[in-house]
Scaffold this active site. Structure first.
Site, PDB file in Angstrom:
ATOM      1  N   SER A 114       4.787  -4.974  -0.404  1.00 58.83           N
ATOM      2  CA  SER A 114       5.710  -6.083  -0.130  1.00 58.83           C
ATOM      3  C   SER A 114       5.040  -7.456  -0.285  1.00 58.83           C
ATOM      4  CB  SER A 114       6.363  -5.915   1.246  1.00 58.83           C
ATOM      5  OG  SER A 114       5.412  -5.878   2.281  1.00 58.83           O
ATOM      6  N   HIS A 115       4.840  -8.208   0.820  1.00 59.83           N
ATOM      7  CA  HIS A 115       4.224  -9.538   0.737  1.00 59.83           C
ATOM      8  C   HIS A 115       2.753  -9.488   0.330  1.00 59.83           C
ATOM      9  CE1 HIS A 115       7.755 -10.476   3.240  1.00 59.83           C
ATOM     10  NE2 HIS A 115       7.583 -11.740   2.902  1.00 59.83           N
ATOM     11  N   GLY A 116       2.125  -8.320   0.417  1.00 57.86           N
ATOM     12  CA  GLY A 116       0.712  -8.211   0.078  1.00 57.86           C
ATOM     13  C   GLY A 116       0.385  -8.635  -1.335  1.00 57.86           C
ATOM     14  N   VAL A 117       1.378  -8.594  -2.199  1.00 58.38           N
ATOM     15  CA  VAL A 117       1.148  -8.970  -3.596  1.00 58.38           C
ATOM     16  C   VAL A 117       0.801 -10.448  -3.733  1.00 58.38           C
ATOM     17  CG1 VAL A 117       3.514  -9.602  -4.181  1.00 58.38           C
ATOM     18  CG2 VAL A 117       2.075  -8.555  -5.928  1.00 58.38           C
ATOM     19  N   LEU A 118       1.103 -11.256  -2.707  1.00 60.01           N
ATOM     20  CA  LEU A 118       0.745 -12.673  -2.759  1.00 60.01           C
ATOM     21  C   LEU A 118      -0.765 -12.872  -2.871  1.00 60.01           C
ATOM     22  CD1 LEU A 118       3.189 -14.136  -0.086  1.00 60.01           C
ATOM     23  CD2 LEU A 118       3.300 -14.467  -2.563  1.00 60.01           C
TER      24      LEU A 118
END
Length: 256
Positions: A114-118
């Protein structure tokens, strides 16, 4: 074939920070353990970090290594769970960014949820990739040169990404083969354009905030009363201390 033993002998670094999504972290750690992998939670600080259930504080999780003391050479793969807070903290950390880049430079698999791709965006690893993510950060990926796909999981070579916590089961099915060094069952198809952004926000955080308990009138009055009591007690102590000092001074004058 059972997943048990699929990753026997593999050491996987899990890069996280305060605010990591507890559901994603917990499910991933359980799956890795079941597959026989050894995991190490690498964080920005030692001790314990606070996980979250969307916007609500959840469990404390023990840190195994501070990121400055960790080396990608000691691990066979990297996992970055999501959350609204943790990836934003990680992407601001130079040691965390270097840690992630070291896995890429060594040709080791990287998985982000999820947001980890940032974190991949801030390390420069998103450009030219097919990726998915929490829909709310779709534009971050596109602006970083990635092609964003609105689907449960996307594997592009050695990088695996997932969309939301609800897609965790699909992500874990892809995670174990990735870390085992197996080729993707369905190789990513080259695409020129990203999927369009969503036209309405996800319901998950909205529901969580909707059900957060509002402080009652009684609770607020109790806090106010406690505050008044503390102030009054402090004033009383100061006055008493002043009288004692004055009395002591007077005695000293009389003795002389």
């Amino acid at each position: 074939m059972s997943a048990t033993g699929k990753l026997a002998g593999k050491r996987i670094a899990v890069l996280a920070a305060d605010g990591v999504e507890g559901a994603e972290l917990g499910a991933a750690l359980a799956a890795l353990k079941d597959a026989g992998a050894q995991t190490a939670l690498v964080a920005l600080r030692p001790g314990r970090i606070r996980s979250m259930n969307v916007h609500q504080p959840s469990d404390l999780v023990k840190v195994d290594s501070k990121v400055e003391n960790a080396s990608a050479a000691d691990y066979d793969g990297l996992l970055i769970p999501g959350g609204y807070i943790a990836p934003d903290l990680l992407r601001q950390s130079a040691p965390a960014r270097e840690f992630v880049r070291a896995f890429d430079a060594a040709g080791k698999p990287i998985a982000a949820m999820s947001h980890g791709v940032l974190v991949l965006v801030s390390t420069g690893l998103a450009s030219g990739r097919l990726l998915t993510s929490w829909p709310g950060v779709r534009d971050d990926l596109v602006n970083a040169g990635a092609t964003w796909c609105n689907q449960e999981t996307v594997r592009d070579g050695r990088i695996l990404t997932s969309r939301t916590p609800q897609d965790c089961a699909a992500f874990l099915r892809e995670l174990l083969p990735l870390l085992a060094g197996e080729p993707a069952a369905d190789p990513a198809v080259t695409r020129a354009d990203s999927d369009p952004p969503q036209q309405a926000p996800s319901e998950l955080p909205d529901q969580s905030l909707r059900w957060l308990a509002a402080p009652s009138l009684g609770a607020m009055l109790s806090l106010a009363i406690v505050g008044v009591g503390v102030v009054a007690a402090n004033r009383s102590l100061r006055k008493r201390g002043g009288k004692e000092v004055a009395a002591g001074t007077g005695e000293a004058v009389q003795d002389s």
